[in-house]
Design a protein around this motif. Sequence first.
Motif, PDB file in Angstrom:
ATOM      1  N   MET A   1      57.202 124.240 167.559  1.00  0.00           N
ATOM      2  CA  MET A   1      56.210 124.998 167.394  1.00  0.00           C
ATOM      3  C   MET A   1      55.251 124.812 166.095  1.00  0.00           C
ATOM      4  N   LYS A   2      53.885 125.012 166.257  1.00  0.00           N
ATOM      5  CA  LYS A   2      53.236 124.418 165.243  1.00  0.00           C
ATOM      6  C   LYS A   2      52.089 125.411 165.063  1.00  0.00           C
ATOM      7  N   PHE A   3      52.046 125.659 163.606  1.00  0.00           N
ATOM      8  CA  PHE A   3      51.076 126.961 163.171  1.00  0.00           C
ATOM      9  C   PHE A   3      50.188 126.128 161.904  1.00  0.00           C
ATOM     10  N   ILE A   4      49.029 126.931 161.874  1.00  0.00           N
ATOM     11  CA  ILE A   4      48.083 126.565 160.477  1.00  0.00           C
ATOM     12  C   ILE A   4      48.242 127.883 159.790  1.00  0.00           C
ATOM     13  N   HIS A   5      48.615 127.875 158.700  1.00  0.00           N
ATOM     14  CA  HIS A   5      48.596 129.166 157.841  1.00  0.00           C
ATOM     15  C   HIS A   5      47.428 129.026 156.787  1.00  0.00           C
ATOM     16  N   PRO A  40      47.307 123.779 166.827  1.00  0.00           N
ATOM     17  CA  PRO A  40      48.408 124.534 166.575  1.00  0.00           C
ATOM     18  C   PRO A  40      48.710 125.768 167.564  1.00  0.00           C
ATOM     19  N   ASP A  41      49.744 126.205 167.659  1.00  0.00           N
ATOM     20  CA  ASP A  41      50.058 127.173 168.827  1.00  0.00           C
ATOM     21  C   ASP A  41      49.595 128.433 168.235  1.00  0.00           C
ATOM     22  N   ALA A  42      49.243 128.626 166.866  1.00  0.00           N
ATOM     23  CA  ALA A  42      48.550 129.844 166.423  1.00  0.00           C
ATOM     24  C   ALA A  42      48.119 129.666 165.007  1.00  0.00           C
ATOM     25  N   LEU A  43      47.031 130.316 164.667  1.00  0.00           N
ATOM     26  CA  LEU A  43      46.433 130.443 163.376  1.00  0.00           C
ATOM     27  C   LEU A  43      47.123 131.648 162.640  1.00  0.00           C
ATOM     28  N   LEU A 283      47.852 125.167 155.423  1.00  0.00           N
ATOM     29  CA  LEU A 283      49.321 124.765 155.455  1.00  0.00           C
ATOM     30  C   LEU A 283      49.408 124.531 156.966  1.00  0.00           C
ATOM     31  N   LEU A 284      49.844 123.255 157.183  1.00  0.00           N
ATOM     32  CA  LEU A 284      50.272 122.938 158.653  1.00  0.00           C
ATOM     33  C   LEU A 284      51.847 123.265 158.761  1.00  0.00           C
ATOM     34  N   VAL A 285      52.428 124.192 159.465  1.00  0.00           N
ATOM     35  CA  VAL A 285      53.836 124.692 159.419  1.00  0.00           C
ATOM     36  C   VAL A 285      54.449 124.254 160.930  1.00  0.00           C
ATOM     37  N   GLU A 286      55.491 123.542 160.921  1.00  0.00           N
ATOM     38  CA  GLU A 286      55.986 123.036 162.122  1.00  0.00           C
ATOM     39  C   GLU A 286      57.584 123.677 162.114  1.00  0.00           C
ATOM     40  N   VAL A 287      57.787 124.533 163.228  1.00  0.00           N
ATOM     41  CA  VAL A 287      59.272 124.819 163.205  1.00  0.00           C
ATOM     42  C   VAL A 287      59.982 124.133 164.428  1.00  0.00           C
ATOM     43  N   VAL A 295      56.565 121.751 156.220  1.00  0.00           N
ATOM     44  CA  VAL A 295      55.369 122.283 155.585  1.00  0.00           C
ATOM     45  C   VAL A 295      54.262 121.007 155.248  1.00  0.00           C
ATOM     46  N   GLU A 296      53.155 121.043 155.545  1.00  0.00           N
ATOM     47  CA  GLU A 296      52.297 119.948 155.163  1.00  0.00           C
ATOM     48  C   GLU A 296      50.983 120.574 154.804  1.00  0.00           C
ATOM     49  N   LYS A 297      50.218 120.120 153.586  1.00  0.00           N
ATOM     50  CA  LYS A 297      49.085 120.652 153.071  1.00  0.00           C
ATOM     51  C   LYS A 297      47.966 119.797 153.688  1.00  0.00           C
ATOM     52  N   LEU A 298      46.882 120.476 154.188  1.00  0.00           N
ATOM     53  CA  LEU A 298      45.809 119.976 154.840  1.00  0.00           C
ATOM     54  C   LEU A 298      44.761 120.254 153.929  1.00  0.00           C
ATOM     55  N   PRO A 299      44.354 119.324 153.110  1.00  0.00           N
ATOM     56  CA  PRO A 299      43.225 119.484 152.102  1.00  0.00           C
ATOM     57  C   PRO A 299      41.841 119.994 152.740  1.00  0.00           C
ATOM     58  N   LEU A 300      41.106 120.898 151.881  1.00  0.00           N
ATOM     59  CA  LEU A 300      39.905 121.236 151.976  1.00  0.00           C
ATOM     60  C   LEU A 300      39.141 120.544 151.116  1.00  0.00           C
TER      61      LEU A 300
END
Length: 416
Positions: A1-5, A40-43, A283-287, A295-300
């Motif tokens: 499952m994938k999320f953006i935090h 992502p599956d959810a934000l 943050l891109l979070v995958e469980v 956890v991977e940082k997605l730069p802005l």
Amino acid sequence: MKFIHTSDWHLGRDFMNYDLASYQDNFLRQILAQIEAHHPDALLISGDVLDKPNPGDADLDKLSGFLNEARQMTRIILIAGNHDGASRLGFAKGFTLPEVNIVTKAAQVGTAIEVPGPDGELGALVYPIPYLSPYQDRAELSTWVDNGGVRHLDDTLKQPASKDDPTPLLAGKPEVLFGAALRRIGRDLERRNTDVPVLAMAHDYLTQVDPDKEVEPLGNLYPIPISLLDEIAGGLKGGRGINYLALGHIHGAYPVDGTEVTAWYAGSPLPYRVSESNEKCTLLVEVDPDHQVKVEKLPLELPYQVTRLQGSIEDLTNPEDSRYQPWHQAFCSINLTETTLPPNAYNRLKAVFPRMLKLTHSQGTLNGTLQSGAEFRELSELEIATEFLRTCGIDTKEDLALLTEIYEDTVGGTEK
């Protein structure tokens, strides 16, 4: 499952009277692009999306516009922070779409939001914990309701000795309420007995706490021991504990150490103080099914920078000095180091650094240490009120913390 935090957008905030509206539009567009790119599956939005006690129409329109675009690509789970309580997010009550979940009340704690997986079956559970007011929410969290609708006292409280005794209440402390919230989550997980990934969201100051040392509040929130996660949430026991905790409140992006649970602050998407970092991200979070978290940082990309500078006025105003040249358009504070204050210093520096927010002057050194001297800037309303109380002899830590809380709730401050 994938999320953006993500967290701490503070829509409606300015930077010492500099309007940031267009810059906030910019990072919202970037987050939409990240959703489109990563699917992502959810934000997960961990609080403080709004900045003011009474947000303007433009800020509410900006938030609702974002939610309407984002919900077409993914599910959204948003919790209230200490800047945007239930009343401030009240406009969202009209959202009845399953793709948008806005959690603002303590009564909602312990109720999982079920996120479908790619096959349409249950893919993950997300437990939102909105900002909990130590006194307003303690009555709600002092009890819990079982599957039969029977209300019980929290495990840490004793039943009244008789019917005439008042119902006991939890202490009005953040760590006590957070513990009660975790127990509600634990009960629901035990009831479900499922092995899907489990995430939680909170807007609090979680850190390692030494019981022998006093830890100062951060942004008007007192620290909560991160050890509570392992003591109450169960870590990864049987795969039924919290795997990832999506935190908001602190404006830097970093993991919180000292717990088996993977816990991260996403930070703010813009720097809102000169002391903050110029590196911002989501943050891109995958469980995975085995509860391993990545956890991977997605730069802005940032439309402006912040910094704190120090030096002589001759060096600072030298257009060729490579130490200061990159910061000419940054929001900055400057400390002058000359023994005596140079003439017309403020105007000379403002001409080179048009976004200078604060100027201080260190009056020489003593034992190699710069001595604090004059400060040149406009005082905020909170600083004026604080100084007034101090002149009246009202200067205890509790008094000043209460003043800050009242200011945040009525005027809107610039703390985290």
